[in-house]
Design an enzyme around this catalytic site. Structure first.
Site, PDB file in Angstrom:
ATOM      1  N   LEU A  44       0.683  -1.087   0.050  1.00 33.09           N
ATOM      2  CA  LEU A  44       0.008   0.169   0.053  1.00 33.09           C
ATOM      3  C   LEU A  44       0.979   1.239   0.018  1.00 33.09           C
ATOM      4  O   LEU A  44       2.165   1.115   0.205  1.00 33.09           O
ATOM      5  CB  LEU A  44      -0.963   0.067   1.370  1.00 33.09           C
ATOM      6  CG  LEU A  44      -1.955  -1.303   1.298  1.00 33.09           C
ATOM      7  CD1 LEU A  44      -2.670  -1.205   2.557  1.00 33.09           C
ATOM      8  CD2 LEU A  44      -2.872  -1.283   0.035  1.00 33.09           C
ATOM      9  N   SER A  45       0.055   2.338  -0.183  1.00 32.78           N
ATOM     10  CA  SER A  45       1.157   3.642  -0.104  1.00 32.78           C
ATOM     11  C   SER A  45       1.866   3.891   1.112  1.00 32.78           C
ATOM     12  O   SER A  45       3.119   4.223   0.930  1.00 32.78           O
ATOM     13  CB  SER A  45       0.256   4.744  -0.666  1.00 32.78           C
ATOM     14  OG  SER A  45      -0.821   5.073   0.455  1.00 32.78           O
ATOM     15  N   GLU A  46       1.247   3.319   2.396  1.00 32.91           N
ATOM     16  CA  GLU A  46       2.130   3.333   3.325  1.00 32.91           C
ATOM     17  C   GLU A  46       1.578   2.227   4.509  1.00 32.91           C
ATOM     18  O   GLU A  46       0.633   2.031   4.363  1.00 32.91           O
ATOM     19  CB  GLU A  46       2.177   4.784   4.399  1.00 32.91           C
ATOM     20  CG  GLU A  46       3.267   5.723   3.950  1.00 32.91           C
ATOM     21  CD  GLU A  46       3.154   6.657   2.873  1.00 32.91           C
ATOM     22  OE1 GLU A  46       4.033   7.047   2.452  1.00 32.91           O
ATOM     23  OE2 GLU A  46       1.689   6.620   2.439  1.00 32.91           O
ATOM     24  N   THR A  47       2.519   1.731   5.008  1.00 38.13           N
ATOM     25  CA  THR A  47       2.415   0.684   6.206  1.00 38.13           C
ATOM     26  C   THR A  47       3.132   1.543   7.414  1.00 38.13           C
ATOM     27  O   THR A  47       4.213   1.837   7.178  1.00 38.13           O
ATOM     28  CB  THR A  47       3.099  -0.521   5.883  1.00 38.13           C
ATOM     29  OG1 THR A  47       2.493  -1.085   4.618  1.00 38.13           O
ATOM     30  CG2 THR A  47       2.764  -1.471   7.166  1.00 38.13           C
ATOM     31  N   HIS A  77      -2.251   9.956   6.460  1.00 36.36           N
ATOM     32  CA  HIS A  77      -3.263   9.019   6.478  1.00 36.36           C
ATOM     33  C   HIS A  77      -2.920   7.857   7.243  1.00 36.36           C
ATOM     34  O   HIS A  77      -3.834   7.103   7.869  1.00 36.36           O
ATOM     35  CB  HIS A  77      -3.587   8.478   5.015  1.00 36.36           C
ATOM     36  CG  HIS A  77      -2.634   7.408   4.425  1.00 36.36           C
ATOM     37  ND1 HIS A  77      -1.657   7.708   3.855  1.00 36.36           N
ATOM     38  CD2 HIS A  77      -3.253   6.207   4.344  1.00 36.36           C
ATOM     39  CE1 HIS A  77      -1.170   6.558   3.406  1.00 36.36           C
ATOM     40  NE2 HIS A  77      -2.155   5.566   3.516  1.00 36.36           N
TER      41      HIS A  77
END
Length: 273
Positions: A44-47, A77
């Site tokens: 995902l875009s960030e973890t 987010h």
């Protein structure tokens, strides 16, 4: 170890921006290489990875964020998603303080389920339009601003909302124009439509062609649009395919970001550090 996927800056599943959240036991992070491997697997875009800190300090949890290819200094987010998990699991009942690369951040939950993040305001400085940026983005900039060290983006003002929505950038070319990415923005076409400005975020430099809803970008969008619209409290719509709303409140050197979040997956990480 439990891993959760949380959609942030939305009150509906399968919209907003999904983030992985792992709450770690103990008082230290594992090796960065291992965290990066997990983030690449989650894809995902960030973890976000967080571990608790001893009581009585400046922060309650230590927090780090990884895209599939790099660690980043600031992520809105995934912080919202982490705070959502802490509150919905009972691990936090009041404001939560995080220590991260960009300093001390906090998250406050509200009775309606939304959360407000307290982040540093990104400093803006006017830049000349870089050669080739218009071709890479696919539109002519009205103005360009650097956003400072922590997010490292170019904030690019475009003519109107329709232009922002129609962008189809050359991502390989766009990666050459900033440390992290490019935030494209314009005023809302209809100021009565529930948002004051629109944006899209492209971050090919850290492995994300387009981010669905970028909280950290709003630490730059808030001062930019507050100066133009003459109001400190605004709402931004990030017009990605998943879309999401971020309520912004400019408070000098701090920017408050408010949004909702929904846990959509709660599972188990079948590996060890």
């Amino acid at each position: 170890m439990r891993i959760r996927i949380v959609d942030a800056f939305t009150d509906r599943p399968f919209s907003g921006n999904p983030a992985g959240v792992l709450l770690l036991e103990g008082g230290a992070f594992p090796a960065a290489e291992r965290l990066q491997e997990i983030a690449a697997e989650v894809n995902l875009s960030e973890t976000a990875f967080a571990h608790p800190l001893p009581p009585g300090g400046a922060a309650d949890w230590a927090l780090r964020w990884f895209t599939p290819v790099a660690e980043v200094d600031m992520c809105g987010h995934a912080t919202l998603a982490t705070a959502h998990v802490l509150h919905t699991t009972g691990l936090a009942t009041g404001p939560v303080r995080f220590t991260a690369r960009c300093g001390i951040l906090s998250a406050t939950a509200h009775p309606d389920g939304s959360l407000t993040l307290d982040f540093p305001t990104s400093p803006l400085s006017v830049e000349p339009v870089p050669y080739g940026l218009a071709d890479a983005l696919g539109a002519d900039p009205v103005s360009v601003h650097d956003t400072g060290e922590h997010i490292g983006d170019l904030l690019v003002e475009l003519r109107d909302e329709a232009t922002v929505r129609a962008l189809a950038p050359d991502f390989a070319a766009l990666a050459a124009h900033s440390r992290r990415g490019v935030i494209a923005t314009a005023a809302a076409e209809d100021p009565t439509g529930g948002y004051d400005y629109v944006s899209r975020g492209f971050f090919p430099g850290v492995g994300i062609d387009e981010d669905p809803v970028t909280g950290s970008a709003h630490t730059a969008l808030a001062p930019f649009w507050s100066a133009r619209l003459g109001r400190d409290d605004l709402t931004g719509l990030q017009a990605s395919a998943r879309s999401g709303l971020v309520r912004t409140a400019l408070r000098g050197e701090r920017t408050l970001l408010t949004g909702a979040a929904v846990t959509v997956i709660d599972g188990e990480l079948l590996t060890t550090f």
